[in-house]
Motif scaffolding. Structure first.
Motif, PDB file in Angstrom:
ATOM      1  N   VAL A  25     -21.779  27.559  94.678  1.00 19.09           N
ATOM      2  CA  VAL A  25     -20.550  26.172  93.682  1.00 19.09           C
ATOM      3  C   VAL A  25     -22.031  25.937  92.695  1.00 19.09           C
ATOM      4  O   VAL A  25     -22.529  25.527  93.171  1.00 19.09           O
ATOM      5  N   ALA A  26     -21.161  25.907  91.622  1.00 15.41           N
ATOM      6  CA  ALA A  26     -22.172  24.510  90.865  1.00 15.41           C
ATOM      7  C   ALA A  26     -21.735  23.154  90.845  1.00 15.41           C
ATOM      8  O   ALA A  26     -20.589  22.988  90.388  1.00 15.41           O
ATOM      9  N   VAL A  27     -22.703  22.008  91.298  1.00 17.91           N
ATOM     10  CA  VAL A  27     -21.772  20.625  91.065  1.00 17.91           C
ATOM     11  C   VAL A  27     -22.497  20.481  89.537  1.00 17.91           C
ATOM     12  O   VAL A  27     -23.689  19.984  89.231  1.00 17.91           O
ATOM     13  N   VAL A  28     -21.665  19.716  88.638  1.00 20.28           N
ATOM     14  CA  VAL A  28     -22.409  19.658  86.895  1.00 20.28           C
ATOM     15  C   VAL A  28     -22.167  18.442  87.191  1.00 20.28           C
ATOM     16  O   VAL A  28     -21.025  17.317  86.835  1.00 20.28           O
ATOM     17  N   GLY A  29     -23.468  17.527  86.809  1.00 18.61           N
ATOM     18  CA  GLY A  29     -23.793  15.505  86.755  1.00 18.61           C
ATOM     19  C   GLY A  29     -23.307  15.107  88.464  1.00 18.61           C
ATOM     20  O   GLY A  29     -23.737  15.039  88.596  1.00 18.61           O
ATOM     21  N   ALA A  30     -24.363  16.277  89.015  1.00 21.42           N
ATOM     22  CA  ALA A  30     -24.556  16.462  89.854  1.00 21.42           C
ATOM     23  C   ALA A  30     -25.471  15.124  89.877  1.00 21.42           C
ATOM     24  O   ALA A  30     -26.788  14.834  89.079  1.00 21.42           O
ATOM     25  N   VAL A  87     -18.587  14.784  84.496  1.00 20.56           N
ATOM     26  CA  VAL A  87     -19.619  14.183  83.856  1.00 20.56           C
ATOM     27  C   VAL A  87     -18.692  13.510  83.340  1.00 20.56           C
ATOM     28  O   VAL A  87     -17.250  13.995  83.633  1.00 20.56           O
ATOM     29  N   PRO A  88     -18.870  12.995  82.178  1.00 18.84           N
ATOM     30  CA  PRO A  88     -17.995  11.780  81.809  1.00 18.84           C
ATOM     31  C   PRO A  88     -17.077  12.175  80.509  1.00 18.84           C
ATOM     32  O   PRO A  88     -17.111  13.814  80.444  1.00 18.84           O
ATOM     33  N   ALA A  89     -15.786  12.012  80.577  1.00 15.82           N
ATOM     34  CA  ALA A  89     -14.493  12.922  80.140  1.00 15.82           C
ATOM     35  C   ALA A  89     -14.774  13.712  78.464  1.00 15.82           C
ATOM     36  O   ALA A  89     -14.618  14.969  78.436  1.00 15.82           O
ATOM     37  N   ALA A  90     -15.817  12.656  78.107  1.00 17.84           N
ATOM     38  CA  ALA A  90     -16.063  13.980  76.184  1.00 17.84           C
ATOM     39  C   ALA A  90     -16.845  15.118  77.009  1.00 17.84           C
ATOM     40  O   ALA A  90     -16.598  16.329  75.945  1.00 17.84           O
ATOM     41  N   GLN A  91     -17.154  14.965  77.856  1.00 25.25           N
ATOM     42  CA  GLN A  91     -17.996  16.440  78.166  1.00 25.25           C
ATOM     43  C   GLN A  91     -17.951  17.603  78.728  1.00 25.25           C
ATOM     44  O   GLN A  91     -18.019  18.875  78.623  1.00 25.25           O
ATOM     45  N   VAL A  92     -16.023  17.361  79.216  1.00 25.24           N
ATOM     46  CA  VAL A  92     -15.760  18.258  79.699  1.00 25.24           C
ATOM     47  C   VAL A  92     -15.851  19.449  79.011  1.00 25.24           C
ATOM     48  O   VAL A  92     -16.409  20.574  80.108  1.00 25.24           O
ATOM     49  N   LEU A  93     -15.626  19.298  78.040  1.00 19.48           N
ATOM     50  CA  LEU A  93     -14.787  21.004  77.209  1.00 19.48           C
ATOM     51  C   LEU A  93     -15.922  21.597  77.283  1.00 19.48           C
ATOM     52  O   LEU A  93     -15.934  22.724  77.723  1.00 19.48           O
ATOM     53  N   ALA A  94     -16.965  20.644  77.111  1.00 23.41           N
ATOM     54  CA  ALA A  94     -17.587  21.745  76.774  1.00 23.41           C
ATOM     55  C   ALA A  94     -18.665  22.392  78.131  1.00 23.41           C
ATOM     56  O   ALA A  94     -19.061  24.082  78.219  1.00 23.41           O
ATOM     57  N   THR A  95     -18.527  21.408  79.364  1.00 27.61           N
ATOM     58  CA  THR A  95     -18.792  22.491  80.668  1.00 27.61           C
ATOM     59  C   THR A  95     -17.939  23.448  80.846  1.00 27.61           C
ATOM     60  O   THR A  95     -18.105  24.543  81.132  1.00 27.61           O
ATOM     61  N   ARG A 105     -15.458  31.179  88.361  1.00 27.62           N
ATOM     62  CA  ARG A 105     -13.901  31.940  88.015  1.00 27.62           C
ATOM     63  C   ARG A 105     -12.623  30.858  88.226  1.00 27.62           C
ATOM     64  O   ARG A 105     -11.637  30.793  88.169  1.00 27.62           O
ATOM     65  N   SER A 106     -14.004  29.195  88.484  1.00 26.07           N
ATOM     66  CA  SER A 106     -12.701  28.062  88.853  1.00 26.07           C
ATOM     67  C   SER A 106     -13.382  27.560  88.571  1.00 26.07           C
ATOM     68  O   SER A 106     -15.067  27.125  88.733  1.00 26.07           O
ATOM     69  N   ALA A 107     -13.073  25.851  88.730  1.00 29.07           N
ATOM     70  CA  ALA A 107     -13.221  24.737  88.288  1.00 29.07           C
ATOM     71  C   ALA A 107     -12.613  23.706  88.483  1.00 29.07           C
ATOM     72  O   ALA A 107     -11.020  23.740  88.744  1.00 29.07           O
ATOM     73  N   LEU A 108     -13.457  22.342  89.046  1.00 29.58           N
ATOM     74  CA  LEU A 108     -12.561  21.533  89.440  1.00 29.58           C
ATOM     75  C   LEU A 108     -13.181  19.794  88.918  1.00 29.58           C
ATOM     76  O   LEU A 108     -14.404  20.150  89.177  1.00 29.58           O
ATOM     77  N   ILE A 109     -12.155  19.507  88.682  1.00 29.86           N
ATOM     78  CA  ILE A 109     -12.372  18.475  87.489  1.00 29.86           C
ATOM     79  C   ILE A 109     -12.073  16.932  88.550  1.00 29.86           C
ATOM     80  O   ILE A 109     -11.555  16.261  88.091  1.00 29.86           O
ATOM     81  N   PHE A 110     -13.393  16.511  87.927  1.00 31.75           N
ATOM     82  CA  PHE A 110     -13.303  15.393  88.827  1.00 31.75           C
ATOM     83  C   PHE A 110     -12.895  13.656  87.870  1.00 31.75           C
ATOM     84  O   PHE A 110     -12.012  12.741  87.942  1.00 31.75           O
ATOM     85  N   SER A 111     -13.103  14.205  86.404  1.00 29.84           N
ATOM     86  CA  SER A 111     -13.443  12.806  85.680  1.00 29.84           C
ATOM     87  C   SER A 111     -11.663  13.195  84.971  1.00 29.84           C
ATOM     88  O   SER A 111     -10.769  13.631  84.652  1.00 29.84           O
ATOM     89  N   ALA A 127      -6.792  21.178  75.187  1.00 31.39           N
ATOM     90  CA  ALA A 127      -7.882  22.395  74.908  1.00 31.39           C
ATOM     91  C   ALA A 127      -8.365  22.618  75.795  1.00 31.39           C
ATOM     92  O   ALA A 127      -9.087  23.775  76.356  1.00 31.39           O
ATOM     93  N   LEU A 128      -8.979  21.790  77.479  1.00 27.31           N
ATOM     94  CA  LEU A 128      -9.294  21.764  78.966  1.00 27.31           C
ATOM     95  C   LEU A 128      -8.369  23.708  79.199  1.00 27.31           C
ATOM     96  O   LEU A 128      -9.180  24.516  79.059  1.00 27.31           O
ATOM     97  N   VAL A 129      -7.501  23.276  79.449  1.00 26.68           N
ATOM     98  CA  VAL A 129      -6.283  24.665  79.559  1.00 26.68           C
ATOM     99  C   VAL A 129      -6.225  25.526  78.394  1.00 26.68           C
ATOM    100  O   VAL A 129      -6.877  27.132  79.242  1.00 26.68           O
TER     101      VAL A 129
END
Lengths: 712, 712
Positions: A25-30, A87-95, A105-111, A127-129
């Motif tokens: 698992v990667a934690v982006v915005g750790a 990460v903040p909403a604005a950075q989620v798509l790039a992530t 293979r998958s991700a979960l988004i707290f933002s 756009a995320l979808v």
């Protein structure tokens, strides 16, 4: 679309495994702060020992909470099974794009800041979808509190409640549309010693739905019971698929579906729609599957706990032994309220027990009084007799504190264990008060334990309902030869013709143009008949004497024809006369039947008594279409006013066979008519005495235009 | 009889003090074995430090459990306040005589073998009562598990549950007709940290009743809330007296009355009696007082717990702040189910809160989201606004585990405490999950705490119902000028005349003997009229054409008279003709009114819609007689079918004023008619449109003979 993806493996919901049971698992915005949203998952996993590889992503730190961090997703040493995005909403798509490129293979988004805030958030979510689809990734959230799977030490969640304690070992899963409420359930479960090792909070459900989450939990071999919290079902296919999988696996779903109180506010699509509370439609859907719906978290957990024993008695009945007559009455009341039968013991057994213990009251509840505490062999004998002679599928023993008093407890537990082991198929429940250590031997022996006997009754009744549901085959998927509905508004006459092709009889009527025709038609449909002048130009026919009721016999029909035509010519000289309408005069019990197309679940049938019953008392029953005649009969007899159909207070019983056939045919019609059918109202339907049929006196069919239907 | 005894002091139930708070106690049948029935009380008192003098009586021992024993009651060194009698049934009478002679003021009798076994046991019990009356002693039991009063270390009970633990300190009392169930309640209360220092189990109630026990608990300054378990109320006067005392003292009674399910089996005394479930009558009685009736022990203790805060909000309404939108929906659903209003916040306040926290949803429930956990000043501001701007009488805050997480809890508790202290009159409830130590600061601050928000709603609603009940004055005791009912069966005509003296209008009708009379009477009562041949010899009048409906105008009435008399003479030549009955032809909404004399509570009125509503749907409401017009109106509008009276779906509203007046007058009639009146049935009563009145079309009055009534 999603379904084909899920069917790649033997498990339908396999594509969630990377999210819920990841090897890496990667934690982006750790975050280095273990109380921040991007820090809690790492802190929890470090404390609980995540079994896979944990890879924090943080551009400013070499280490996060003591483990090596990576500056960017691109720098990750491997494609992670899943990623936690904090990460903040604005950075989620790039992530997400970066994760996709990396092969996650998958991700979960707290933002948060997506569809839940409207406007641009909706577009951002779309756009995320898009990105996830391109990269063949599954997404949970955004705006989710995340997931945990304690069986693998995986904590992809920022729920602060875990600070108080991690889930206990156990076999109950939680799927929730509210993260805070999912965590609340976890807390309640911990407080009462129940293990809920896996939780999924679905957030905005941009991709992964509640249904898929339930489905994955059902397919997980470590889970026996799924609890769920739902506000609205957004994707019906995955939801129904999960219910089907659960039914086949004999795993119950205990569901808290909320929002009952706001349902009346939804705009009505048609007359029927206004009567059909969506919540009742939902209940009608659930009735086909092995789902127990509850109204409180306490009830939900009580039932989930009882279900962990995996004993689901078919044709449930309750036998009770008790040291307190009062507890016996409380249980009898509760069982009657909830519809759980408590038949009496056979008379011979009663006599035998009375001989064993003259003070006892051995009917059922069997009150063997506190005397048995001095002679536990007697307690065993009574309980064995209850099971063997009484044959009850479920057994409840009331011992309260007496069952944990040190001078009694060990021997009592042993005695009951012997009885239980001889009858492993019975659901054996004990009403007991004690500390954790005091009740532990009973728990280990596999008894279901409740402090309060009323709660025990609720749980026992639920186990029986599950047993019946598991024993009933699932509705077979059916395909329907579509029929073409006419374009534009459908007239009453046209509606009746359409329905008559399905065997749905309207009150026989015809416009005739001479006395001879009138006489022949009346003879054909039977007397008495009603005769009305037929003219679009005479709206108030009775004002010109244009209606004859109760016309008996051929001569009267011939006379009637001439009389009506003469009155028409004389009293409405400008009107164009089409002839005379002859109809069978019917009086019977007024019923109401209809179809409402639910936006999620498709056509749903409704049945009730007509007039004030439907208008004031809302005494209606619902069922998803289609269903057979037996199903229709069940539906008809489930209304409160059913005694009126069965011949209450000296009335003649009505032709329920004919009503049931009509309703079942209506349900088939609704399926064949397809998505353009919005509603059908047959109001009133006259139910005649047994053998004489049932006839719709009015029929209204509402449709959408072809173009609308195609869009929807 | 008993009442005068109780009124000696200012407290009505003072005569139980020697039993429940004794300064000295004799244990007759004292055992050296601390697990035997005669040994447990001594063992418990020794362990808990009884504050008075403990005097075991045992002919074979000089000491019992380490304290000096006496050989016989006669040898006691002083007259004991009370005695615990634990000897075989056959020795009980002699023991009571000896205790009486010694000057004991009360005794409780563990022994069984009295009225509960029938036969000689009944006589033996009557002899005990005789003896006690002679010696002016009060008796509890026989066949009782006894009493305890932990505030004085007094344990006159053999309940084995105390082995597991003694009651916690607190202000909740228990009065129970089942000893085992009373002990069960104690166990449940202990398990959830509630203090129930005093319990009375009443057993066979040969003298002291449940009502007196409740009354004594209410008058005890150490008790704020009384919980009670009842199977049947044996003495209504002491029961009602206790409810009155409780109402005046503003102490709530939380009552579990069982036996709902067996009530239908009781033999019916009359048509009305068959419809009136005794259980509904009981509910109707309780509605006048500050009693909350519950169906489960868990609910009972939840409500009792909330009541210990002694805040009973009048005109209750609920405002909620929550960190979880889901919990908000759950609470809205539960509040709507139970009828607890949750009005919206004022729009200006909503706007202000939305500015403070854009993510919030400030309507009500006010969802301030988990964001406030990072800024607790905001939580205070929101909550203060909820109270001040929203003005809700009760406030519920949902924090679940977040409220006990160490990093948040202390500051949150302080913040809320400040808000609470500024509004001490509000009921402030928090939905919280935590260990005992974690929730202790909130408990100490006086919050009401629940884990499950649904349970919180139930308790909050109950507090509001108590507040309303305390605010309403008790029904004033009324004396009624008795009226003399005729002896023997009362004919319909006689019944109508009796009732008309009370202003209860029947459909106007009269037997006339010539056409002129017919014409004048018809003109007097108004057209249309119904005319029927009047003859006791013609049972089926319509078969000989003896009924004319819808007769309009003077000429038609004259013709009708002659026609009917002619048909009578011609078609029933042997019948004696009394003339023609002329009645106003009335059509209106069919209602049903009646009186049933309850064996315990006296006359109870019942109201419902007529026909199928009363027969099939049992849509009836009950109220104890007498009541005024406002009370009658409340009763009428409480039925489910009330919309039919108010003009549902375009119907004309009926004359509810006239119905209410009639029903109130019927309730006064029932009180004045006295004990001989068994039932009244007015079925149907036709309710005409507003302003046109209500008329009974049939009246049946059932009475007992004078001799029977005197016996009862």
């Amino acid at each position: 679309m999603q379904e084909s993806k899920n069917q790649a493996s033997g498990m339908r919901f396999d594509s969630l495994t990377s999210l819920l049971q990841p090897r890496s698992v990667a934690v982006v915005g750790a975050s280095t702060d273990p109380t921040r949203i991007g820090g809690r998952p790492i802190s929890y996993m470090l404390r609980q020992g995540f079994s896979g590889r944990l890879m924090p992503v943080n551009p400013k730190r070499e280490q996060v909470q003591g483990i090596p961090a990576f500056g960017h997703v691109d720098d990750l040493p491997e494609a992670p099974d899943t990623a936690i995005v904090a990460v903040p909403a604005a950075q989620v798509l790039a992530t997400i794009e970066a994760l996709g490129a990396k092969g996650a293979r998958s991700a979960l988004i707290f933002s948060s800041g997506f569809s839940e805030v409207g406007g641009e958030g909706v577009e951002l979510q779309a756009a995320l979808v898009d990105a996830a689809r391109r990269w063949n990734m599954r997404l949970l959230g955004p705006n989710t509190a995340g997931v945990f799977n304690a069986n693998h030490g995986y904590y992809g969640t920022f729920a602060s409640g875990l600070e108080r304690g991690f889930p206990l070992p156990g076999r109950i899963g939680i799927a929730s549309q509210s993260g805070a409420y999912g965590a609340h359930l976890l807390g309640l479960a911990r407080a009462r010693g129940l293990g809920t090792p896996i939780m999924v909070a679905t957030g905005n459900e941009c991709d992964i739905t509640l249904g898929e989450s339930i489905g994955w939990l059902v397919e997980n071999p470590d889970i026996d019971v799924v609890t769920a919290y739902a506000e609205s079902v957004r994707d019906v296919d995955s939801f129904i698929a999960a219910l089907e999988v659960a039914h086949r696996a004999r795993k119950p779903i205990i569901l808290q579906k909320v929002g009952r109180s706001s349902l009346g506010q939804r705009a009505a699509l048609s007359h029927t729609a206004a009567l059909v509370g969506d919540d009742k439609v939902f209940d009608a859907i659930l009735a086909d599957y092995a789902v127990i719906r509850t109204n409180s978290s306490a009830e939900l957990l009580n039932i989930a706990y009882a279900a962990t024993r995996r004993i689901y008695p078919v044709n449930n009945s309750l036998g009770m032994v008790t040291i307190s007559g009062g507890a016996g009455i409380i249980v009898s009341d509760a069982a009657e309220d909830i519809g759980l039968p408590m038949p009496s013991m056979p008379e011979a057994s009663q006599a035998r027990l009375k001989e064993l213990l003259p003070f006892s009251s051995p009917i059922n509840p069997v009150d063997f009084t506190a005397h048995v505490l001095n002679d536990l062999a007697l307690a065993s004998q009574f309980t064995e007799s209850l099971i063997t002679d009484g044959g009850y599928a479920s057994v409840l023993a009331f011992f309260s504190q007496a069952g944990t008093v040190p001078s009694i407890a060990p021997r009592l537990c042993e005695a009951f264990k012997t009885v239980k082991q001889a009858h492993p198929e019975r659901l054996f429940v004990i009403s007991l008060i004690g500390d954790e250590e005091q009740v532990a031997p009973y728990e280990e022996a596999g008894f279901v334990l409740f402090e309060d006997p009323t709660e025990a009754v609720t749980a026992i009744a639920a186990m029986g309902r599950l047993g019946d549901a598991f024993a009933r085959p699932l509705p077979e998927p059916q395909t329907f030869e579509p029929i073409e509905l006419p374009n534009g508004a459908i007239s009453e006459a046209c509606a009746k013709t359409l329905l008559s092709d399905f065997g749905i009889a309207s009150v026989p009527e015809r416009v005739v143009s001479d006395a001879g025709q009138a006489e022949r038609y009346a003879a054909e449909i039977g007397f008495p008949v009603v005769m009305k002048i037929a003219s679009a130009d005479i709206p108030h026919k009775s004002e010109i004497g244009g209606v004859l009721l109760n016309v008996m016999g051929a001569a009267a029909v011939r006379d009637g024809f001439e009389t009506l035509m003469a009155r028409g010519r004389e009293r409405a000289p400008d009107a164009r006369l089409d002839g005379v309408l002859v109809a069978r005069q019917i009086s019977g019990v007024e019923c109401f039947m209809g179809i409402k197309r639910d936006p999620l679940f498709g056509p749903v049938a409704v049945f009730g008594l007509g007039g004030i019953f439907v208008e004031v008392l809302k005494d209606l029953a619902f069922r998803r279409c289609p269903f057979d005649v037996a199903g229709a009969r069940e539906l008809i007899l489930s209304i409160k006013g059913a005694p009126l159909l069965l011949g209450a207070r000296g009335r003649a019983p009505v032709d329920i066979d004919a009503l049931a056939k009509m309703l079942s045919e209506l349900s088939v019609f609704a399926c064949r008519a397809g998505v353009r059918l919005q509603s059908v109202d047959l109001n009133p339907v006259f139910a005649l005495p047994t053998g004489q049929g049932a006839f719709a006196a009015d029929a209204v069919i509402e449709t959408t235009e072809v173009a609308d239907a195609a869009r929807s």
